[in-house]
Design a protein around this motif. Sequence first.
Motif, PDB file in Angstrom:
ATOM      1  N   LEU A  65     -50.533 -89.862  94.422  1.00 22.90           N
ATOM      2  CA  LEU A  65     -49.263 -89.745  94.218  1.00 22.90           C
ATOM      3  C   LEU A  65     -48.766 -91.199  94.046  1.00 22.90           C
ATOM      4  O   LEU A  65     -48.015 -91.589  93.233  1.00 22.90           O
ATOM      5  N   LEU A  83     -47.072 -94.211  87.168  1.00 27.48           N
ATOM      6  CA  LEU A  83     -46.870 -93.984  85.297  1.00 27.48           C
ATOM      7  C   LEU A  83     -45.637 -93.969  85.917  1.00 27.48           C
ATOM      8  O   LEU A  83     -44.912 -93.825  83.985  1.00 27.48           O
ATOM      9  N   LYS A  84     -44.514 -93.196  86.138  1.00 34.30           N
ATOM     10  CA  LYS A  84     -43.333 -92.806  86.099  1.00 34.30           C
ATOM     11  C   LYS A  84     -42.601 -94.023  85.651  1.00 34.30           C
ATOM     12  O   LYS A  84     -41.538 -94.509  85.127  1.00 34.30           O
ATOM     13  N   ASP A 100     -54.756 -91.279  98.490  1.00 34.59           N
ATOM     14  CA  ASP A 100     -53.469 -92.187  98.680  1.00 34.59           C
ATOM     15  C   ASP A 100     -52.942 -92.574  97.198  1.00 34.59           C
ATOM     16  O   ASP A 100     -52.210 -92.498  96.476  1.00 34.59           O
ATOM     17  N   LEU A 137     -51.894 -95.260  79.913  1.00 33.34           N
ATOM     18  CA  LEU A 137     -52.489 -94.661  79.456  1.00 33.34           C
ATOM     19  C   LEU A 137     -53.007 -94.530  78.181  1.00 33.34           C
ATOM     20  O   LEU A 137     -53.898 -94.308  77.878  1.00 33.34           O
ATOM     21  N   LEU A 146     -60.135 -86.890  77.638  1.00 34.77           N
ATOM     22  CA  LEU A 146     -59.577 -85.482  77.677  1.00 34.77           C
ATOM     23  C   LEU A 146     -59.165 -84.350  76.115  1.00 34.77           C
ATOM     24  O   LEU A 146     -59.717 -83.700  76.485  1.00 34.77           O
ATOM     25  N   MET A 151     -56.586 -97.116  87.617  1.00 29.24           N
ATOM     26  CA  MET A 151     -56.713 -95.238  86.738  1.00 29.24           C
ATOM     27  C   MET A 151     -57.996 -95.135  86.094  1.00 29.24           C
ATOM     28  O   MET A 151     -58.382 -94.303  85.632  1.00 29.24           O
ATOM     29  N   HIS A 169     -51.407 -99.358  97.058  1.00 34.60           N
ATOM     30  CA  HIS A 169     -52.237 -97.216  96.470  1.00 34.60           C
ATOM     31  C   HIS A 169     -51.003 -97.012  97.526  1.00 34.60           C
ATOM     32  O   HIS A 169     -50.490 -95.879  98.140  1.00 34.60           O
ATOM     33  N   LYS A 170     -51.181 -97.099  99.032  1.00 31.73           N
ATOM     34  CA  LYS A 170     -50.273 -97.056 100.994  1.00 31.73           C
ATOM     35  C   LYS A 170     -49.205 -97.283 100.234  1.00 31.73           C
ATOM     36  O   LYS A 170     -48.206 -95.489 100.635  1.00 31.73           O
ATOM     37  N   ILE A 227     -50.397 -92.671  91.246  1.00 30.28           N
ATOM     38  CA  ILE A 227     -50.881 -93.036  90.129  1.00 30.28           C
ATOM     39  C   ILE A 227     -49.599 -92.489  89.513  1.00 30.28           C
ATOM     40  O   ILE A 227     -48.646 -92.651  88.406  1.00 30.28           O
ATOM     41  N   LEU A 228     -49.145 -90.991  90.349  1.00 31.60           N
ATOM     42  CA  LEU A 228     -48.092 -90.411  89.903  1.00 31.60           C
ATOM     43  C   LEU A 228     -46.199 -91.018  89.635  1.00 31.60           C
ATOM     44  O   LEU A 228     -45.432 -91.186  88.949  1.00 31.60           O
ATOM     45  N   SER A 229     -46.028 -92.014  90.951  1.00 34.94           N
ATOM     46  CA  SER A 229     -45.520 -92.827  91.193  1.00 34.94           C
ATOM     47  C   SER A 229     -45.027 -93.941  90.412  1.00 34.94           C
ATOM     48  O   SER A 229     -43.983 -94.426  89.512  1.00 34.94           O
ATOM     49  N   MET A 274     -57.620 -92.132  78.070  1.00 35.80           N
ATOM     50  CA  MET A 274     -57.682 -91.361  78.793  1.00 35.80           C
ATOM     51  C   MET A 274     -57.335 -89.846  77.511  1.00 35.80           C
ATOM     52  O   MET A 274     -57.461 -88.782  77.997  1.00 35.80           O
ATOM     53  N   LYS A 275     -56.357 -90.137  76.409  1.00 35.18           N
ATOM     54  CA  LYS A 275     -55.759 -88.481  75.119  1.00 35.18           C
ATOM     55  C   LYS A 275     -57.202 -88.946  75.225  1.00 35.18           C
ATOM     56  O   LYS A 275     -57.022 -87.019  74.885  1.00 35.18           O
ATOM     57  N   VAL A 333     -55.452 -81.338  92.710  1.00 34.29           N
ATOM     58  CA  VAL A 333     -54.795 -82.350  93.195  1.00 34.29           C
ATOM     59  C   VAL A 333     -53.896 -82.546  93.897  1.00 34.29           C
ATOM     60  O   VAL A 333     -53.566 -82.818  94.982  1.00 34.29           O
TER      61      VAL A 333
END
Lengths: 220, 220
Positions: free
Chosen positions: A120, A126-127, A117, A134, A143, A79, A37-38, A122-124, A139-140, A178
């Motif tokens: 950032l 996930l890229k 933490d 996903l 939501l 996630m 995470h960090k 997850i987004l990092s 998740m889709k 967020v």
Amino acid sequence: MFAYITTAGQMKANKSLTVPDSSTEEKIKNAARRIFHKKGFAATRTRDIAAETGINLALLNYYFRSKQKLFDIIMLETMQGFLQSIKGVFNDELTSFDHKITAIVNNYIDLLIAQPDIPLFILSELKTNPQDLLGKIGMKDILMKSHFLKQFKEAVKAGKIAPIHPMHFIMNLMSMAVFPFVASPMIMGLGELSQKDFNELMTQRKVLIPKWIKALLKAK
Amino acid sequence: MFAYITTAGQMKANKSLTVPDSSTEEKIKNAARRIFHKKGFAATRTRDIAAETGINLALLNYYFRSKQKLFDIIMLETMQGFLQSIKGVFNDELTSFDHKITAIVNNYIDLLIAQPDIPLFILSELKTNPQDLLGKIGMKDILMKSHFLKQFKEAVKAGKIAPIHPMHFIMNLMSMAVFPFVASPMIMGLGELSQKDFNELMTQRKVLIPKWIKALLKAK
DNA sequence: GAATGAATTAATCAAATGTTTAATTATTTT
DNA sequence: AAAATAATTAAACATTTGATTAATTCATTC
């Protein structure tokens, strides 16, 4: 070749129901979670995970076979946990649209103050990883097919809020709740804020954001 | 030991005024920028930079001495470029508060559509590196002592907008403009959007966000 | 056009890092 | 208690990776 590891896997399946978080496997996961995470996948060293766990490096591969497999487990659980915290709210058929907004913002901000933490991370990651994750956590549907989204569309139809793409609404909600956590080093630097100052601002936002969102939905 | 490298550095200082982006040094920097922006420091391999540049690995160290030094240059330039694009707007004494909001949002979104990797790159690396970078580029003063912020505070005093901490305002502006780019894989996944769809939504936001921000500033 | 210095490369090094092996200790089973 | 299995460790392995060296090509200068 991996016979003993398969067995270890079986042990885990058995033990996970009875043994608490103090099992070696859980201790490794907890340390791995903290460090992943960090620092993210690429900057994390398996030796650091082993050291933080207080075990021999080989045990990590004994239980999880590889850094990647351990990471995949942590990523998935992270996630799921992130989603779990708002899943209920999204599909509660008994609450109003406005109430859901407040509940979502409150849940998110509480979660992020406790675990800043996560976004950032997850987004990092996930890229790098594609979107198969996903899909894996579904998740889709949670939501986009939610009661919450239905309520949004109905409000648009009823002329209560301006007709914008639902995604704009989702983005605004997520952004305001967020993003400050993603950008906290910059925000704390710019505003000369201590961690305590920052958390106070975030706590304020629990009541401000719902107000803002409602104002913004009626704009123009 | 590094005599020839020092000389190379001197060559650069001389050449940078006359030689175009096609110099080897610039070619390395361009490749490094692309890869660092996409994968971050830890996941970037110097060999990949060399390969993408089309040169021998040793040249990288010949010109920049180390991966870290090359990264520091890219990081600094990236942050300066990011800041440069809005610096002028913030301290333009001739434009109204509302106009500045529109200009900032437009500048940001245009920049991010062209270079969508930048915000996640900056935010990720800013977390590792401490805030010495923030100091080095003087972002704090440019933003917090800006005419823009003065106008904000005056509007609060005049009762034209609700009295919130200036940092909330900055966060809202940055959040709504920048966050979608940071979260684009998730957003595109959730909304089943193509890159083109996404960019169209972002283009819409150039006019929507200023409207939203104004509505939100008056809320309650 | 020889001489000098800069740019570039092939090859190699040394350290870091994920992983495995083989042995040892601890636990469970019979 | 002996046997069998699981958990744990020390040591080593095999790659990866950032960096360096020594030689070669290219360009400039005198």
